[in-house]
Design a protein around this motif. Sequence first.
Motif, PDB file in Angstrom:
ATOM      1  N   TRP A  38       0.599  -1.332  -0.142  1.00 48.52           N
ATOM      2  CA  TRP A  38      -0.070  -0.059  -0.125  1.00 48.52           C
ATOM      3  C   TRP A  38       0.897   1.040   0.105  1.00 48.52           C
ATOM      4  O   TRP A  38       1.934   1.212   0.754  1.00 48.52           O
ATOM      5  N   ARG A  40       0.553   5.830  -0.529  1.00 48.09           N
ATOM      6  CA  ARG A  40      -0.243   7.032  -0.611  1.00 48.09           C
ATOM      7  C   ARG A  40       0.284   8.147  -0.928  1.00 48.09           C
ATOM      8  O   ARG A  40       1.737   8.223  -1.059  1.00 48.09           O
ATOM      9  N   ARG A  47       4.785  10.168  -3.833  1.00 49.34           N
ATOM     10  CA  ARG A  47       4.079   8.902  -3.255  1.00 49.34           C
ATOM     11  C   ARG A  47       4.962   8.076  -2.267  1.00 49.34           C
ATOM     12  O   ARG A  47       6.125   8.170  -2.362  1.00 49.34           O
ATOM     13  N   VAL A  50       3.380   2.991   2.360  1.00 48.40           N
ATOM     14  CA  VAL A  50       2.875   2.843   3.774  1.00 48.40           C
ATOM     15  C   VAL A  50       2.890   1.541   4.350  1.00 48.40           C
ATOM     16  O   VAL A  50       3.185   1.655   5.501  1.00 48.40           O
ATOM     17  N   ASP A  87      -2.990  11.605   7.621  1.00 48.59           N
ATOM     18  CA  ASP A  87      -3.238  10.376   6.680  1.00 48.59           C
ATOM     19  C   ASP A  87      -3.953  10.597   5.364  1.00 48.59           C
ATOM     20  O   ASP A  87      -4.025   9.584   4.460  1.00 48.59           O
ATOM     21  N   TYR A  91      -4.633   6.623  -1.914  1.00 44.06           N
ATOM     22  CA  TYR A  91      -3.866   5.261  -1.306  1.00 44.06           C
ATOM     23  C   TYR A  91      -4.146   4.264  -2.670  1.00 44.06           C
ATOM     24  O   TYR A  91      -5.142   4.151  -3.221  1.00 44.06           O
TER      25      TYR A  91
END
Length: 113
Positions: A38, A40, A47, A50, A87, A91
């Motif tokens: 993953w 994000r 980018r 995660v 956050d 994603y």
Amino acid sequence: QVQVVESGGDLVQAGGSLRLSCAASGSIINLDAMTWYWYRQAPGKQRELVASDSGDYAGSVKGRFTIYRDNAKNTVYLQMNSLLVEDTGVYYCNVAGWGQNFWGQGTQVTVSS
């Protein structure tokens, strides 16, 4: 044709939780042996990784996010708890290995204060 599709993004208040899903389908060789990631991307930022299902987490999410996979469903999940405003971002799911590399289109997560 290979498809990687993320879902589960939403608008949530800080402190809340979300679970993202990523499903892969199509002609993927040895999917069970590939690694799922993953990433994000926040507005105006690069980018960033995660989590991976090999157990790596970004320092900023350790203890709050958990990645886990269901091989029977060719799906990986990202459980996100105690969400913070930082956050927020798109994603993306990535499946890589055996000379293959597939990306999804992304799902938007917005955390409001």
